[in-house]
Design a protein around this motif. Structure first.
Motif, PDB file in Angstrom:
ATOM      1  N   ILE A  49      12.649   1.335  -2.638  1.00  0.00           N
ATOM      2  CA  ILE A  49      13.931   2.168  -3.123  1.00  0.00           C
ATOM      3  C   ILE A  49      13.527   3.795  -3.011  1.00  0.00           C
ATOM      4  CG2 ILE A  49      15.362   2.755  -5.145  1.00  0.00           C
ATOM      5  CD1 ILE A  49      14.455   0.193  -6.481  1.00  0.00           C
ATOM      6  N   TYR A  50      14.609   4.439  -2.046  1.00  0.00           N
ATOM      7  CA  TYR A  50      14.562   5.941  -1.934  1.00  0.00           C
ATOM      8  C   TYR A  50      15.496   6.373  -2.686  1.00  0.00           C
ATOM      9  CZ  TYR A  50      11.916   4.409   2.060  1.00  0.00           C
ATOM     10  OH  TYR A  50      10.794   4.130   2.945  1.00  0.00           O
ATOM     11  N   PHE A  80      15.158  16.750  -3.938  1.00  0.00           N
ATOM     12  CA  PHE A  80      13.849  16.158  -3.675  1.00  0.00           C
ATOM     13  C   PHE A  80      14.248  14.867  -3.215  1.00  0.00           C
ATOM     14  CE2 PHE A  80      11.489  19.162  -6.139  1.00  0.00           C
ATOM     15  CZ  PHE A  80      12.506  19.886  -6.905  1.00  0.00           C
ATOM     16  N   TRP A  81      13.448  14.287  -2.355  1.00  0.00           N
ATOM     17  CA  TRP A  81      13.377  12.713  -2.141  1.00  0.00           C
ATOM     18  C   TRP A  81      12.063  11.904  -2.489  1.00  0.00           C
ATOM     19  CZ3 TRP A  81      17.641  10.320  -0.288  1.00  0.00           C
ATOM     20  CH2 TRP A  81      18.670  11.225   0.427  1.00  0.00           C
ATOM     21  N   TYR A  82      12.290  10.847  -3.117  1.00  0.00           N
ATOM     22  CA  TYR A  82      11.358  10.039  -3.771  1.00  0.00           C
ATOM     23  C   TYR A  82      11.486   8.774  -2.972  1.00  0.00           C
ATOM     24  CZ  TYR A  82      10.496  13.233  -7.585  1.00  0.00           C
ATOM     25  OH  TYR A  82      10.363  14.585  -8.400  1.00  0.00           O
ATOM     26  N   ARG A  83      10.084   8.190  -3.012  1.00  0.00           N
ATOM     27  CA  ARG A  83      10.156   6.734  -2.857  1.00  0.00           C
ATOM     28  C   ARG A  83       9.539   5.986  -3.877  1.00  0.00           C
ATOM     29  NH1 ARG A  83       6.048   4.964   2.116  1.00  0.00           N
ATOM     30  NH2 ARG A  83       4.592   5.283   0.800  1.00  0.00           N
ATOM     31  N   GLN A  84      10.156   4.767  -4.049  1.00  0.00           N
ATOM     32  CA  GLN A  84       9.536   3.869  -5.110  1.00  0.00           C
ATOM     33  C   GLN A  84       9.353   2.592  -4.700  1.00  0.00           C
ATOM     34  OE1 GLN A  84      12.204   3.117  -8.584  1.00  0.00           O
ATOM     35  NE2 GLN A  84      10.574   2.589  -9.943  1.00  0.00           N
ATOM     36  N   GLN A  85       8.083   2.097  -4.407  1.00  0.00           N
ATOM     37  CA  GLN A  85       7.844   1.100  -3.554  1.00  0.00           C
ATOM     38  C   GLN A  85       7.673  -0.093  -4.677  1.00  0.00           C
ATOM     39  OE1 GLN A  85       4.242   2.650  -1.803  1.00  0.00           O
ATOM     40  NE2 GLN A  85       4.919   1.863   0.028  1.00  0.00           N
TER      41      GLN A  85
END
Lengths: 111, 117
Positions: B90-91, B33-38
């Protein structure tokens, strides 16, 4: 649809005092619930999960969480907080395989 | 638990350019899985990557902007294309770990901190 609410942006406690981080959830079917911790400039670390069975689950670093189906809650607890527990805590839920995260709660434990 | 590494750990990029983030796992896993955390926010799932098939993107994310490769069971890449300052985040990649009881916790890499100027 599934979602998680963490009603407190910040929790401040004194070292040695009990720590509670609140989480409520919404999901279709049986919930799988998780807690993660994120230390500054680091990725997420898995703390514990609830699948089924005992409502009180124990995890890493002395943390535990209590599943309450009637209140749709999964609060994280630690009987005696440490300064090193200061971090960002995320609650997450899934009904399949996709995790939905709460907004996070910043915990500050003062010496 | 799986050991997950990401490269680069951080980067500063100019708008309009692209960056490819690598995720390496020390064991074979089915789902990545790939997530983004702004900044100051929670994690948002970008896409699910299974080996041998096209990635599945969540609402609001498209393949042209975030192409993903999954060439084998231990590796994946996420490219952030034609970057703008709004892509500063942050990815994180993650993998699913089976406990054998039907519920899978995910383990996360350390993240890639991207700043777009």
């Amino acid at each position: 649809a599934q979602s998680v609410a963490q009603p407190e942006d910040q929790v401040n406690v004194a070292e040695g005092n009990p720590l509670t981080v609140k989480c409520t959830y919404s999901v279709s079917g049986n919930p799988y619930l998780f807690w993660y911790v994120q230390y500054p400039n680091r990725g997420l670390q898995f703390l514990l999960k609830y699948i089924t069975g005992d409502n009180l689950v124990k995890g890493s670093y002395g943390f535990e969480a209590e599943f309450n189906k009637s209140q749709t809650s999964f609060h994280l607890k630690k009987p005696s907080a440490l300064v090193s527990d200061s971090a960002l805590y995320f609650c997450a839920v899934t009904g399949d395989y996709k995790l939905s995260f709460g907004a996070g709660t910043t915990v500050t434990v003062r010496a | 638990s799986a050991v997950i590494s990401q490269k680069p750990s951080r980067d500063i990029c100019q708008r309009g350019t692209s960056l490819t983030i690598q995720c390496q796992v020390d064991s074979q896993v089915t789902m990545m899985f790939w997530y983004r955390q702004q900044p100051g926010q929670s994690l948002t799932l970008i896409a699910t990557a299974n080996q041998g098939s096209e990635a599945t993107y969540e609402s609001g994310f498209v393949i042209d902007k975030f192409p993903i490769s999954r060439p084998n069971l231990t590796f994946s890449t996420l490219t952030v294309s034609n970057m703008s300052p709004e892509d500063s985040s942050i990815y994180l990649c993650s993998v699913e770990h089976s406990s054998g009881r039907g519920a899978y916790e995910q383990y996360f890499g350390p993240g890639t901190r991207l700043t777009v100027t």
